[in-house]
Design a protein around this motif. Structure first.
Motif, PDB file in Angstrom:
ATOM      1  N   PRO A   1      27.774  46.555  38.099  1.00  0.00           N
ATOM      2  CA  PRO A   1      26.701  45.579  38.299  1.00  0.00           C
ATOM      3  C   PRO A   1      25.559  45.884  39.219  1.00  0.00           C
ATOM      4  O   PRO A   1      25.626  46.918  39.669  1.00  0.00           O
ATOM      5  CB  PRO A   1      27.232  44.543  38.608  1.00  0.00           C
ATOM      6  CG  PRO A   1      28.416  45.042  39.474  1.00  0.00           C
ATOM      7  CD  PRO A   1      28.940  46.162  38.853  1.00  0.00           C
ATOM      8  N   PRO A   2      24.195  45.439  38.713  1.00  0.00           N
ATOM      9  CA  PRO A   2      23.093  45.909  39.470  1.00  0.00           C
ATOM     10  C   PRO A   2      23.399  45.541  40.633  1.00  0.00           C
ATOM     11  O   PRO A   2      24.122  44.659  41.346  1.00  0.00           O
ATOM     12  CB  PRO A   2      21.902  45.180  39.057  1.00  0.00           C
ATOM     13  CG  PRO A   2      22.532  44.437  37.603  1.00  0.00           C
ATOM     14  CD  PRO A   2      24.025  44.595  37.780  1.00  0.00           C
ATOM     15  N   LEU A   3      22.858  46.353  41.896  1.00  0.00           N
ATOM     16  CA  LEU A   3      22.871  45.748  43.208  1.00  0.00           C
ATOM     17  C   LEU A   3      22.198  44.614  43.523  1.00  0.00           C
ATOM     18  O   LEU A   3      21.165  44.279  43.061  1.00  0.00           O
ATOM     19  CB  LEU A   3      21.867  46.941  44.000  1.00  0.00           C
ATOM     20  CG  LEU A   3      22.039  46.865  45.543  1.00  0.00           C
ATOM     21  CD1 LEU A   3      23.380  47.222  46.239  1.00  0.00           C
ATOM     22  CD2 LEU A   3      20.929  48.040  46.090  1.00  0.00           C
ATOM     23  N   ASP A   4      22.836  43.820  44.194  1.00  0.00           N
ATOM     24  CA  ASP A   4      22.294  42.305  44.184  1.00  0.00           C
ATOM     25  C   ASP A   4      21.467  42.355  45.813  1.00  0.00           C
ATOM     26  O   ASP A   4      21.771  43.321  46.476  1.00  0.00           O
ATOM     27  CB  ASP A   4      23.283  40.968  44.227  1.00  0.00           C
ATOM     28  CG  ASP A   4      24.427  41.415  45.347  1.00  0.00           C
ATOM     29  OD1 ASP A   4      24.132  42.451  46.051  1.00  0.00           O
ATOM     30  OD2 ASP A   4      25.401  40.671  45.593  1.00  0.00           O
ATOM     31  N   SER A   5      20.458  41.664  45.701  1.00  0.00           N
ATOM     32  CA  SER A   5      19.525  41.299  47.032  1.00  0.00           C
ATOM     33  C   SER A   5      19.181  42.718  47.601  1.00  0.00           C
ATOM     34  O   SER A   5      19.207  42.786  48.693  1.00  0.00           O
ATOM     35  CB  SER A   5      20.231  40.431  48.001  1.00  0.00           C
ATOM     36  OG  SER A   5      21.603  41.549  48.603  1.00  0.00           O
TER      37      SER A   5
ATOM     38  N   THR B   1      16.062  45.172  48.891  1.00  0.00           N
ATOM     39  CA  THR B   1      14.835  44.674  49.459  1.00  0.00           C
ATOM     40  C   THR B   1      13.935  45.977  48.901  1.00  0.00           C
ATOM     41  O   THR B   1      12.619  45.663  49.113  1.00  0.00           O
ATOM     42  CB  THR B   1      15.052  45.019  51.165  1.00  0.00           C
ATOM     43  OG1 THR B   1      15.720  46.126  51.380  1.00  0.00           O
ATOM     44  CG2 THR B   1      15.901  43.883  51.534  1.00  0.00           C
TER      45      THR B   1
ATOM     46  N   ARG C   1      12.730  49.089  46.227  1.00  0.00           N
ATOM     47  CA  ARG C   1      12.849  49.978  45.068  1.00  0.00           C
ATOM     48  C   ARG C   1      11.750  50.898  44.924  1.00  0.00           C
ATOM     49  O   ARG C   1      10.632  50.655  45.297  1.00  0.00           O
ATOM     50  CB  ARG C   1      12.897  49.075  43.825  1.00  0.00           C
ATOM     51  CG  ARG C   1      11.884  48.218  43.522  1.00  0.00           C
ATOM     52  CD  ARG C   1      12.185  47.310  42.327  1.00  0.00           C
ATOM     53  NE  ARG C   1      12.797  47.717  41.502  1.00  0.00           N
ATOM     54  CZ  ARG C   1      13.332  47.099  40.326  1.00  0.00           C
ATOM     55  NH1 ARG C   1      13.398  45.773  40.356  1.00  0.00           N
ATOM     56  NH2 ARG C   1      14.112  47.691  39.205  1.00  0.00           N
TER      57      ARG C   1
ATOM     58  N   ARG D   1      18.976  48.114  49.942  1.00  0.00           N
ATOM     59  CA  ARG D   1      19.292  46.879  50.592  1.00  0.00           C
ATOM     60  C   ARG D   1      19.017  47.364  52.290  1.00  0.00           C
ATOM     61  O   ARG D   1      20.042  48.128  52.508  1.00  0.00           O
ATOM     62  CB  ARG D   1      20.447  46.206  50.351  1.00  0.00           C
ATOM     63  CG  ARG D   1      20.473  44.872  50.958  1.00  0.00           C
ATOM     64  CD  ARG D   1      22.038  44.019  50.665  1.00  0.00           C
ATOM     65  NE  ARG D   1      23.030  44.836  50.745  1.00  0.00           N
ATOM     66  CZ  ARG D   1      23.880  44.995  49.844  1.00  0.00           C
ATOM     67  NH1 ARG D   1      23.744  44.429  48.522  1.00  0.00           N
ATOM     68  NH2 ARG D   1      24.990  45.741  50.086  1.00  0.00           N
TER      69      ARG D   1
ATOM     70  N   SER E   1      21.417  51.784  45.194  1.00  0.00           N
ATOM     71  CA  SER E   1      21.549  51.858  43.796  1.00  0.00           C
ATOM     72  C   SER E   1      20.758  53.337  43.259  1.00  0.00           C
ATOM     73  O   SER E   1      19.609  53.197  43.506  1.00  0.00           O
ATOM     74  CB  SER E   1      21.098  50.803  43.007  1.00  0.00           C
ATOM     75  OG  SER E   1      21.001  50.911  41.699  1.00  0.00           O
TER      76      SER E   1
ATOM     77  N   ARG F   1      25.770  52.318  44.209  1.00  0.00           N
ATOM     78  CA  ARG F   1      26.161  52.309  42.647  1.00  0.00           C
ATOM     79  C   ARG F   1      25.292  53.307  42.156  1.00  0.00           C
ATOM     80  O   ARG F   1      23.913  53.595  42.449  1.00  0.00           O
ATOM     81  CB  ARG F   1      25.836  51.129  42.071  1.00  0.00           C
ATOM     82  CG  ARG F   1      24.285  50.620  42.060  1.00  0.00           C
ATOM     83  CD  ARG F   1      24.314  49.253  41.336  1.00  0.00           C
ATOM     84  NE  ARG F   1      24.475  49.293  40.013  1.00  0.00           N
ATOM     85  CZ  ARG F   1      23.685  49.631  39.084  1.00  0.00           C
ATOM     86  NH1 ARG F   1      22.371  50.039  39.450  1.00  0.00           N
ATOM     87  NH2 ARG F   1      23.774  49.868  37.669  1.00  0.00           N
TER      88      ARG F   1
END
Lengths: 699, 161
Positions: free
Chosen positions: A279-283, A285, A287, A402, A412, A475
């Motif tokens: 799953p995508p990286l949550d939260s 900060t 990119r 993050r 990610s 990920r």
């Protein structure tokens, strides 16, 4: 891998009179692997270099070591040869001890002679090696010889001949009765030869030259090179090409997001897996997306091959990096038994990966088949090399991170691009022949090779996608987007250039935003003591920071040479980048050939700088636009920085490959230096004045 | 042989010796050197005067041989890499390239040795910028440039009298 295919001592070592003969399947294209191998044999056998001959790399005689690539030669061939020569030395010591009635441990070996204590009884090493059991297997843990302190540096092989103009490259070879050949190319890869004006053929053949046609493959051969070159131009004027729909236009990067892709998760450690994507990286900060265009190998000498079709054997002399895979692919293409195809390597200009060498070898074979018995030296023109060599694929890297409390806690990374695996080598669906250029144009043309994902650890697209830093979670995904608009294959460093550039850019950006020193920030995310030593070494070697200084660190494939780089540069009033200084600190384990290692590191840094500043393949529907050194500029003497190299020798650690260690962090350090100097984060190579001005306007 | 272009007789002074060749007048010098005279030290890299691999000296000046017809060189004293070692400066430059290990694959090397000899014969103590300017017509793809700069310094020091 090398010892599995060639497990016996005699596969690697022989004796010829008073000289040892060493065999390797790895080829030398200026990276000095033969010098390194010679050094290893000198160390293990205690012989001077002039008593060791390196055998020609030829199918049937050389160990099959696949392809000379991936900075693997010292680790594979070098390791195998070290173990083979050490095994032979130990076995010879046992024989010597037997003859002298002594314990082998009491013998000393120097200058190729065993001596008993006191030196009264002496036995030569080489005759003992000649007597060894031919079935003697290499002991893969045979102890390496302690290095001798008095070893003088070995001059690179052939250097004296090169400076005197006597060194014969493949392009310089000659044979009695030899003819020259050139290929007449279509305007682009999708064009087909509709018709060939018979008058053009007659005009050429009247001069005693021969026209060879197989579908849309067209070549001319004759006794002298210049007339053949002129004849190729005459023939080109007589060709009527069906241009089809032309080459696909548009950004090579946009298609990476929209065209069908084979997407695979990559486990931390760098191994792709089959299965669903994480799953995508949550939260997150931060990119960043960076894009690297297609780039060329740009060998200075256009590709060539010398081939003769004899009654029962097709002999090919090539500068290919993989004589066995090429042999099998050519044999398959022509319906021959591989045993009837003999391929010998001969040096040509530096290749930096899969250039036109293999294609030229096959084209020469097609011409030689039409002219049995006549040796054919086929040469590509400069335009052939630029427009038809398999380029490095365009790549896009999407990162997200993050950050918490000044530390990176989540990561990610996704790498996109076409295949790096364009080299001809056997595989399902006649994958060998598919990857030889001429097979696309012959009668019954083959479809171009459609890339299959490389599942090896740190393979093509995902080479160095896994950050070397100990981020708490990561990920990783690779997206192979095959069937791109132009043919692609392996160029020095493969995916590591874009991946390291991306990672080191984002790490740099986060360090800057959190007001941390770029080296201290990296150190805080590293626990490998050797990495820490390299980065601390870089920090200690640097003078006061100028405005435009960028730092980067990488370990090639996260397993080979560790390399930290600092680039100092100046941005001129015309938005040109002037490279002032590059500092390199590297740890390649036990150093084999110090000067060769330095040459690889500094040469790699300059090639990386050239990619970063200048290089981009361009095309439109009518064909390639980058066809020479003006339309495809590369670094020249007017922008060469001072280069300072610090090596960390690790005599107790294995020697690891170094040929591709410096380009990726050099690219990244240049990008970071541009950011330091201008505040601009460049995300598309090359960093031209136009790119800089565009970024400034968008900022 | 059938109807090719008409051949003309050329006299070329190469490495101190007059050589007579029958050549298509458009033939670039490099093909005469390599294929008719067997002097293969000059390399064909582009045929477009963009890379410098084919450099020779013509009346002491660095000249590229890959595109200019041989006929243009009639009446000039041509020195190729094969003859460069007979000049004191050429021999010093060759030694300096070896001392500095100033080559990787070596394809650019012959042209660079000629160019550095031409440079130092006219400017025995060039600044780094002057060296860079003189060598910018020459490509090296392996990145041996820093070693070539070092070789220039070594040769200049060795011939400093």
């Amino acid at each position: 891998m090398s010892l599995a295919a060639a497990p016996l001592v005699r596969d690697w070592l022989g004796v010829e009179g008073d000289r040892a003969v060493i065999r390797t399947g790895k080829v030398d294209f200026g990276q000095r692997i033969t010098t390194a191998l010679l050094r290893i044999a000198c160390e293990e056998l205690t012989l001077p270099p002039d008593r060791i001959r390196v055998a020609p790399v030829r199918t049937g005689a050389a160990p099959d070591e696949g392809i000379t690539s991936g900075s693997n030669s010292v680790e594979q061939s070098g390791h195998a040869l070290r173990c083979a020569t050490a095994t032979a030395r130990e076995a010879a010591a046992a024989l010597a001890a037997q003859e002298l009635g002594l314990d082998p441990a009491r013998l000393t070996l120097a200058d190729g002679v065993f001596a008993a204590p006191g030196g009264a009884n002496r036995i030569d090493l080489l005759p003992l090696i000649a007597r060894l059991n031919p079935a003697l297997a290499v002991n893969a843990s045979a102890p390496a010889s302690p290095r001798r302190a008095h070893d003088a540096p070995l001059a690179p092989r052939g250097l004296r001949a090169m400076v005197e103009g006597r060194y014969a490259f493949l392009q310089d070879l000659d044979m009695p009765g030899m003819w020259h050949a050139r290929v007449v190319r279509p305007p682009h890869a999708l064009a087909r030869l509709k018709s060939l004006d018979p008058e053009a053929v007659t005009a050429v053949e009247e001069t005693g030259q021969r026209v060879i046609r197989d579908g849309s493959f067209l070549a001319v051969a004759g006794p002298a090179e210049w007339p053949v070159l002129r004849a190729s131009l005459r023939l080109a004027r007589g060709c009527d090409w069906d241009l089809g729909e032309g080459l696909p236009e548009g950004s090579p990067f946009d298609r990476l997001d929209t065209d069908p892709a084979i997407s695979l998760p990559v486990a931390p450690g760098g191994k792709p897996e089959k299965g669903s994507l994480p799953p995508p990286l949550d939260s997150f900060t931060h990119r960043l997306r960076v894009e690297r265009p297609n780039t060329l190998h740009g060998s200075l000498g256009p590709s060539a091959a010398l081939t003769v079709w004899e009654e029962d054997v097709l002999r090919i002399t090539t500068h290919s990096q993989g004589i066995y895979p090429l042999r099998d692919s050519i044999a398959d293409s022509l319906g021959l038994d591989p045993d009837t195809v003999e391929i010998t390597h001969h040096p040509a200009a530096g290749c930096y990966g899969h250039n036109g060498a293999d294609d030229a070898a096959f084209e020469a074979a097609l011409v030689a088949r039409a002219l049995p018995g006549t040796p054919i030296l086929l040469k590509w023109a400069r335009e052939d090399e630029h427009a038809w060599e398999p380029a490095a694929p365009a790549m896009a890297i999407d990162l997200a991170a993050r950050v918490k409390g000044g530390q990176i806690t989540g990561w990610s990374g996704e790498a996109r691009g076409d295949t790096h695996r364009g080299r001809p080598r056997p595989g399902p669906d006649r994958a060998g022949p598919q990857r030889l250029l001429a097979n696309r144009f012959r009668i019954d043309p083959m479809a171009p090779y459609s890339g299959q994902p490389n599942m090896n650890r740190h393979g093509g697209l995902h080479r160095n996608l896994d950050p070397i830093y100990d981020f708490a979670s990561r990920r990783l995904v690779k997206h192979l987007v095959p069937d791109g608009p132009i043919r692609s294959s392996a160029l020095r460093c493969l995916g590591a250039v874009a991946n390291v550039w991306a990672i080191e850019s984002l790490v740099d950006q986060i360090a800057g935003e959190t007001l941390q020193d770029p080296i201290a920030f990296r150190l805080a995310h590293l626990d490998d003591p050797r990495a820490i030593t390299v980065l601390e070494g870089l920090r200690d070697s640097l003078g006061p920071a100028p405005e435009g200084r960028g730092i980067a660190y990488a370990q090639y494939k996260n397993a080979q040479t560790r390399c930290a780089i600092a680039v100092d540069l100046t941005v001129t009033d015309h938005a040109e980048l002037r490279l002032d200084r590059i500092a390199i600190v590297a740890d390649a384990g036990r150093i084999v050939d110090e000067d060769g290692l330095r040459a690889q590191l500094e040469g790699g840094a300059l090639q990386g700088a050239s990619w970063a500043l200048y290089e981009e393949v361009r095309w439109d529907r009518d064909g390639m636009l980058t066809r020479d050194w003006d339309s495809y500029p590369v670094i020249r003497f007017d922008n060469i920085p001072e280069i300072a190299i610090t090596l960390i020798d690790r005599p107790e650690d294995p020697s690891v490959g170094a040929g591709e260690a410096s380009p990726p962090p050099t690219v990244a350090a240049i990008a970071n230096a541009v950011h330091a100097a201008t505040g601009l984060r460049l995300t598309r190579m090359p960093f031209t004045p136009d790119a800089l001005q565009k970024a400034a306007l968008e900022a | 042989m059938g109807a090719g272009p008409a051949l003309v007789s050329l006299t070329l002074n190469i490495n101190g010796t007059d050589r007579v060749v029958d050549s298509d007048p458009d033939t670039p010098l490099i093909f005469v050197l390599r294929d008719e005279l067997g002097l293969k030290g000059a390399k064909l890299g582009c045929g477009l005067e963009q890379c410098g691999c084919c450099a020779v000296l013509a009346d002491g000046e660095v000249a590229l041989s890959c595109a200019t017809p041989a006929a243009v060189f009639e009446g000039k004293e041509i020195v190729t890499i094969e003859g460069i070692g007979a000049r004191a400066m050429g021999a010093a430059v060759q030694d300096a390239f070896v001392a500095a290990s100033a080559a990787q694959c070596g394809y650019c090397t012959a042209g660079l040795v000629v160019a550095v000899t031409g440079l130092l014969e006219t400017n025995p103590a060039p600044t780094r910028d002057e060296t860079a300017e003189a060598l910018t017509p020459h490509l090296c793809r392996c990145g041996s440039h820093p070693r070539v700069f070092r070789a220039v310094e070594i040769a200049a020091a060795a011939t400093d009298r």
